[in-house]
Scaffold this motif. Structure first.
Motif, mmCIF file in Angstrom:
data_model
loop_
_atom_site.group_PDB
_atom_site.id
_atom_site.type_symbol
_atom_site.label_atom_id
_atom_site.label_comp_id
_atom_site.label_asym_id
_atom_site.label_seq_id
_atom_site.Cartn_x
_atom_site.Cartn_y
_atom_site.Cartn_z
ATOM 1 N N LEU A 64 32.769 35.196 34.750
ATOM 2 C CA LEU A 64 33.898 36.040 34.356
ATOM 3 C C LEU A 64 34.312 35.707 32.928
ATOM 4 C CD1 LEU A 64 35.959 35.694 37.647
ATOM 5 C CD2 LEU A 64 34.627 37.690 36.919
ATOM 6 N N PRO A 65 34.681 36.713 32.133
ATOM 7 C CA PRO A 65 35.054 36.465 30.738
ATOM 8 C C PRO A 65 36.155 35.415 30.560
ATOM 9 C CG PRO A 65 34.890 38.820 31.144
ATOM 10 C CD PRO A 65 34.728 38.135 32.472
ATOM 11 N N MET A 66 37.108 35.365 31.493
ATOM 12 C CA MET A 66 38.193 34.393 31.389
ATOM 13 C C MET A 66 38.036 33.234 32.370
ATOM 14 S SD MET A 66 41.445 36.886 30.606
ATOM 15 C CE MET A 66 42.559 35.505 30.458
ATOM 16 N N GLY A 67 36.865 33.153 33.031
ATOM 17 C CA GLY A 67 36.605 32.059 33.955
ATOM 18 C C GLY A 67 37.715 31.901 34.981
ATOM 19 N N PRO A 68 38.167 30.670 35.230
ATOM 20 C CA PRO A 68 39.206 30.446 36.232
ATOM 21 C C PRO A 68 40.574 31.011 35.851
ATOM 22 C CG PRO A 68 38.442 28.358 35.302
ATOM 23 C CD PRO A 68 37.633 29.435 34.687
ATOM 24 N N GLU A 69 40.730 31.437 34.609
ATOM 25 C CA GLU A 69 41.997 32.042 34.175
ATOM 26 C C GLU A 69 42.042 33.533 34.496
ATOM 27 O OE1 GLU A 69 44.438 30.142 33.327
ATOM 28 O OE2 GLU A 69 43.135 28.387 33.296
ATOM 29 N N THR A 70 40.972 34.074 35.074
ATOM 30 C CA THR A 70 40.903 35.493 35.432
ATOM 31 C C THR A 70 41.952 35.830 36.483
ATOM 32 O OG1 THR A 70 38.536 35.538 34.974
ATOM 33 C CG2 THR A 70 39.389 37.284 36.388
ATOM 34 N N LEU A 71 42.688 36.903 36.242
ATOM 35 C CA LEU A 71 43.675 37.381 37.212
ATOM 36 C C LEU A 71 42.949 38.155 38.310
ATOM 37 C CD1 LEU A 71 46.468 38.619 34.774
ATOM 38 C CD2 LEU A 71 46.330 36.441 35.997
ATOM 39 N N VAL A 72 43.337 37.910 39.564
ATOM 40 C CA VAL A 72 42.631 38.509 40.693
ATOM 41 C C VAL A 72 43.325 39.739 41.278
ATOM 42 C CG1 VAL A 72 41.465 36.377 41.320
ATOM 43 C CG2 VAL A 72 43.687 36.897 42.334
ATOM 44 N N GLY A 73 44.528 40.026 40.813
ATOM 45 C CA GLY A 73 45.243 41.185 41.324
ATOM 46 C C GLY A 73 45.968 40.879 42.619
ATOM 47 N N GLU A 74 46.850 41.801 42.976
ATOM 48 C CA GLU A 74 47.639 41.630 44.194
ATOM 49 C C GLU A 74 46.723 41.546 45.410
ATOM 50 O OE1 GLU A 74 51.232 43.969 46.498
ATOM 51 O OE2 GLU A 74 50.826 44.418 44.405
ATOM 52 N N ARG A 75 46.918 40.522 46.224
ATOM 53 C CA ARG A 75 46.109 40.242 47.418
ATOM 54 C C ARG A 75 44.621 40.103 47.093
ATOM 55 N NH1 ARG A 75 49.487 44.441 49.568
ATOM 56 N NH2 ARG A 75 47.661 45.773 49.473
ATOM 57 N N GLY A 76 44.292 39.770 45.844
ATOM 58 C CA GLY A 76 42.899 39.558 45.459
ATOM 59 C C GLY A 76 42.105 40.842 45.393
ATOM 60 N N VAL A 77 42.758 41.959 45.024
ATOM 61 C CA VAL A 77 42.130 43.274 45.025
ATOM 62 C C VAL A 77 40.874 43.329 44.153
ATOM 63 C CG1 VAL A 77 43.543 44.278 43.181
ATOM 64 C CG2 VAL A 77 42.646 45.741 44.985
ATOM 65 N N ARG A 78 40.768 42.461 43.160
ATOM 66 C CA ARG A 78 39.600 42.473 42.273
ATOM 67 C C ARG A 78 38.435 41.634 42.804
ATOM 68 N NH1 ARG A 78 43.868 41.800 37.952
ATOM 69 N NH2 ARG A 78 44.282 43.939 37.330
ATOM 70 N N LEU A 79 38.593 41.113 44.012
ATOM 71 C CA LEU A 79 37.556 40.276 44.619
ATOM 72 C C LEU A 79 37.007 40.943 45.876
ATOM 73 C CD1 LEU A 79 39.456 36.861 44.480
ATOM 74 C CD2 LEU A 79 37.714 37.670 42.867
ATOM 75 N N SER A 80 35.768 40.625 46.222
ATOM 76 C CA SER A 80 35.202 41.098 47.496
ATOM 77 C C SER A 80 35.783 40.236 48.626
ATOM 78 C CB SER A 80 33.687 40.972 47.475
ATOM 79 O OG SER A 80 33.306 39.596 47.543
#
Length: 162
Positions: A64-80
């Protein structure tokens, strides 16, 4: 170690990492979600990286471009679903527990993702005591001991699934 659990519950709680069926993911960074509840200034980067590696999500996070600083969105919406579960495992492993409790941790995953997840998590055997709560027998295929409860009563103990 010869001390009743109820005499020092705080020490017992510190020994257990818990992964629920539905992992709570805050609208924050991956880093903040793994070290959930800790102030930014006290987050241990070494423990963070170790937990990412053990949960086998380190490569994804590093990509990820921001690595662990990446925001995942509400309830992790940006993650599988699998990534959310692995984030939950990383959170549980962050504090280096002795016992890892998986409470229906794979029930929301499709069968292919679940099979991969199960193979990955059971590779931690020997380093952690794994306690798995599951309805699907396939989830328990790597367990050394299986306790079958029916209606809250212990019905069977064994090492083989029937």
């Amino acid at each position: 170690n010869g001390t009743p659990i109820n005499e020092n519950l705080a020490a017992w709680h510190a020994m257990v990492g818990y992964v629920p069926q539905s992992v709570f993911i805050a609208d924050a960074s991956i880093r903040s979600n793994i070290a959930f509840g800790l102030e930014e200034s006290v987050i241990d980067n070494s423990a963070l990286q170790d937990s990412l590696r053990l949960a086998q999500i380190e490569q994804f996070v590093d990509s990820l471009p921001m690595g662990p600083e990446t925001l995942v969105g509400e309830r992790g919406v940006r993650l599988s679903g699998g990534q959310r579960q692995r984030l939950g495992i990383a959170r549980a492993l962050y504090h280096r527990p002795q016992v890892l409790l998986l409470d229906e941790a794979t029930s929301a995953l499709d069968s292919e993702t679940e099979a991969s997840f199960i193979e990955d998590i059971y590779r931690l055997r020997g380093d952690y005591t794994l306690l798995t709560i599951a309805h699907r027998k396939s989830t328990l295929k790597h367990c050394d001991q299986v306790f079958i409860l029916v209606g809250g009563e212990l019905k069977e103990i064994g090492s083989e699934l029937n």
